[in-house]
Design a protein around this motif. Structure first.
Motif, PDB file in Angstrom:
ATOM      1  N   SER A 176       0.807  -1.211   0.000  1.00 61.40           N
ATOM      2  CA  SER A 176       0.000   0.000   0.000  1.00 61.40           C
ATOM      3  C   SER A 176       0.849   1.275   0.000  1.00 61.40           C
ATOM      4  N   GLU A 177       2.134   1.146   0.229  1.00 59.83           N
ATOM      5  CA  GLU A 177       3.031   2.307   0.219  1.00 59.83           C
ATOM      6  C   GLU A 177       3.754   2.367  -1.127  1.00 59.83           C
ATOM      7  N   ASP A 178       3.416   3.372  -1.930  1.00 64.61           N
ATOM      8  CA  ASP A 178       3.966   3.477  -3.284  1.00 64.61           C
ATOM      9  C   ASP A 178       5.482   3.592  -3.296  1.00 64.61           C
ATOM     10  N   TYR A 179       6.044   4.357  -2.358  1.00 62.76           N
ATOM     11  CA  TYR A 179       7.493   4.535  -2.368  1.00 62.76           C
ATOM     12  C   TYR A 179       8.221   3.237  -2.028  1.00 62.76           C
ATOM     13  N   VAL A 180       7.607   2.391  -1.206  1.00 67.67           N
ATOM     14  CA  VAL A 180       8.205   1.097  -0.872  1.00 67.67           C
ATOM     15  C   VAL A 180       8.178   0.183  -2.094  1.00 67.67           C
ATOM     16  N   VAL A 181       7.049   0.184  -2.791  1.00 66.50           N
ATOM     17  CA  VAL A 181       6.897  -0.645  -3.995  1.00 66.50           C
ATOM     18  C   VAL A 181       7.872  -0.187  -5.073  1.00 66.50           C
ATOM     19  N   ARG A 182       7.987   1.138  -5.293  1.00 65.66           N
ATOM     20  CA  ARG A 182       8.917   1.642  -6.308  1.00 65.66           C
ATOM     21  C   ARG A 182      10.367   1.295  -5.968  1.00 65.66           C
ATOM     22  N   HIS A 183      10.718   1.414  -4.697  1.00 69.63           N
ATOM     23  CA  HIS A 183      12.086   1.106  -4.274  1.00 69.63           C
ATOM     24  C   HIS A 183      12.384  -0.383  -4.472  1.00 69.63           C
ATOM     25  N   PHE A 184      11.454  -1.236  -4.071  1.00 67.02           N
ATOM     26  CA  PHE A 184      11.647  -2.677  -4.239  1.00 67.02           C
ATOM     27  C   PHE A 184      11.742  -3.034  -5.720  1.00 67.02           C
ATOM     28  N   ALA A 185      10.903  -2.406  -6.545  1.00 68.10           N
ATOM     29  CA  ALA A 185      10.934  -2.668  -7.985  1.00 68.10           C
ATOM     30  C   ALA A 185      12.280  -2.259  -8.582  1.00 68.10           C
ATOM     31  N   ARG A 186      12.779  -1.089  -8.202  1.00 68.64           N
ATOM     32  CA  ARG A 186      14.065  -0.614  -8.717  1.00 68.64           C
ATOM     33  C   ARG A 186      15.203  -1.516  -8.255  1.00 68.64           C
ATOM     34  N   GLN A 187      15.151  -1.953  -6.998  1.00 68.39           N
ATOM     35  CA  GLN A 187      16.193  -2.822  -6.457  1.00 68.39           C
ATOM     36  C   GLN A 187      16.264  -4.151  -7.191  1.00 68.39           C
ATOM     37  N   ALA A 240       4.074  -2.649 -11.098  1.00 65.86           N
ATOM     38  CA  ALA A 240       2.907  -3.504 -11.339  1.00 65.86           C
ATOM     39  C   ALA A 240       3.262  -4.974 -11.093  1.00 65.86           C
ATOM     40  N   GLN A 241       4.457  -5.359 -11.502  1.00 69.33           N
ATOM     41  CA  GLN A 241       4.898  -6.733 -11.250  1.00 69.33           C
ATOM     42  C   GLN A 241       5.089  -6.980  -9.761  1.00 69.33           C
ATOM     43  N   VAL A 242       5.529  -5.962  -9.012  1.00 70.95           N
ATOM     44  CA  VAL A 242       5.672  -6.102  -7.557  1.00 70.95           C
ATOM     45  C   VAL A 242       4.307  -6.357  -6.936  1.00 70.95           C
ATOM     46  N   HIS A 243       3.285  -5.607  -7.368  1.00 75.28           N
ATOM     47  CA  HIS A 243       1.942  -5.813  -6.834  1.00 75.28           C
ATOM     48  C   HIS A 243       1.429  -7.222  -7.140  1.00 75.28           C
ATOM     49  N   GLN A 244       1.704  -7.711  -8.341  1.00 73.13           N
ATOM     50  CA  GLN A 244       1.285  -9.076  -8.689  1.00 73.13           C
ATOM     51  C   GLN A 244       1.987 -10.099  -7.807  1.00 73.13           C
ATOM     52  N   ARG A 279       0.402 -12.768  -5.087  1.00 66.85           N
ATOM     53  CA  ARG A 279       0.629 -14.205  -5.239  1.00 66.85           C
ATOM     54  C   ARG A 279       1.382 -14.814  -4.058  1.00 66.85           C
ATOM     55  N   TYR A 280       2.429 -14.142  -3.573  1.00 65.00           N
ATOM     56  CA  TYR A 280       3.320 -14.740  -2.573  1.00 65.00           C
ATOM     57  C   TYR A 280       3.207 -14.131  -1.174  1.00 65.00           C
ATOM     58  N   GLY A 281       2.452 -13.060  -1.022  1.00 62.47           N
ATOM     59  CA  GLY A 281       2.369 -12.405   0.275  1.00 62.47           C
ATOM     60  C   GLY A 281       3.423 -11.315   0.385  1.00 62.47           C
ATOM     61  N   SER A 282       3.616 -10.806   1.596  1.00 67.98           N
ATOM     62  CA  SER A 282       4.501  -9.660   1.762  1.00 67.98           C
ATOM     63  C   SER A 282       5.875 -10.016   2.316  1.00 67.98           C
ATOM     64  N   ASP A 283       6.209 -11.287   2.394  1.00 71.77           N
ATOM     65  CA  ASP A 283       7.512 -11.706   2.909  1.00 71.77           C
ATOM     66  C   ASP A 283       8.608 -11.306   1.929  1.00 71.77           C
ATOM     67  N   ARG A 284       9.569 -10.506   2.398  1.00 73.73           N
ATOM     68  CA  ARG A 284      10.611  -9.956   1.529  1.00 73.73           C
ATOM     69  C   ARG A 284      11.456 -11.045   0.872  1.00 73.73           C
ATOM     70  N   ALA A 285      11.837 -12.071   1.624  1.00 78.54           N
ATOM     71  CA  ALA A 285      12.697 -13.118   1.070  1.00 78.54           C
ATOM     72  C   ALA A 285      11.998 -13.861  -0.073  1.00 78.54           C
ATOM     73  N   LEU A 303       9.579 -12.643  -1.923  1.00 82.04           N
ATOM     74  CA  LEU A 303       9.405 -11.715  -3.034  1.00 82.04           C
ATOM     75  C   LEU A 303      10.693 -11.506  -3.819  1.00 82.04           C
ATOM     76  N   VAL A 304      11.821 -11.456  -3.129  1.00 79.73           N
ATOM     77  CA  VAL A 304      13.114 -11.298  -3.818  1.00 79.73           C
ATOM     78  C   VAL A 304      13.376 -12.519  -4.696  1.00 79.73           C
ATOM     79  N   ALA A 305      13.100 -13.714  -4.167  1.00 79.39           N
ATOM     80  CA  ALA A 305      13.302 -14.939  -4.952  1.00 79.39           C
ATOM     81  C   ALA A 305      12.367 -14.970  -6.160  1.00 79.39           C
ATOM     82  N   ALA A 306      11.107 -14.577  -5.955  1.00 79.87           N
ATOM     83  CA  ALA A 306      10.145 -14.563  -7.057  1.00 79.87           C
ATOM     84  C   ALA A 306      10.520 -13.517  -8.107  1.00 79.87           C
ATOM     85  N   ALA A 307      11.009 -12.358  -7.664  1.00 81.37           N
ATOM     86  CA  ALA A 307      11.425 -11.313  -8.609  1.00 81.37           C
ATOM     87  C   ALA A 307      12.623 -11.775  -9.426  1.00 81.37           C
TER      88      ALA A 307
END
Length: 92
Positions: free
Chosen positions: A19-30, A36-40, A44-50, A52-56
Motif C-alpha cells: 500500500s506504500e507506493d514509495y516502498v513498492v517503487r524502491h523494491f521494484a528498482r532494487q 505492477a509486477q511487484v503488486h502481482q 501471489r506470494y504475500g509480503s515476505d521480503r525473502a 518476493l526477492v526470490a520470485a522477482a
C-alpha cells in the motif's frame, strides 16, 4: 527513563507494504522489475521480503531470453525500424 522507540515501534524490514507506493517503487528498482509486477508478486506470494526477492529474480530470468531475442543483435527502437530521426519518415 525513556521508552526505547525501537521496541515500541518495531520496523518490519522482512515485509513489503504493497500500500506504500514509495516502498513498492524502491523494491521494484532494487530487483529490476516494474511496480505492477511487484503488486502481482505481493498478491501471489504475500509480503515476505525473502519470498518476493526470490520470485522477482525468477521473474527477471524468465523474461530475459525474450528480450535478447527481440533485439537480435541490433538496438531495438526507432532507428532499427528504419525511421529517420530528423523528420520521422522512413528511409529511402
Amino acid at each position: 527513563m525513556a521508552a526505547d522507540a525501537a521496541k515500541l515501534y518495531p520496523r518490519h524490514r522482512d515485509r513489503i507494504s504493497g500500500s506504500e507506493d514509495y516502498v513498492v517503487r524502491h523494491f521494484a528498482r532494487q530487483n529490476g522489475i516494474t511496480p505492477a509486477q511487484v503488486h502481482q508478486l505481493i498478491r501471489r506470494y504475500g509480503s515476505d521480503r525473502a519470498k518476493l526477492v526470490a520470485a522477482a529474480k525468477e521473474l527477471r530470468t524468465s523474461l530475459r531470453p525474450a528480450k535478447a531475442m527481440l533485439a537480435s543483435g541490433r538496438r531495438a527502437g526507432r532507428f532499427s525500424a528504419g525511421v529517420d530521426a530528423g523528420n520521422g519518415l522512413g528511409r529511402q
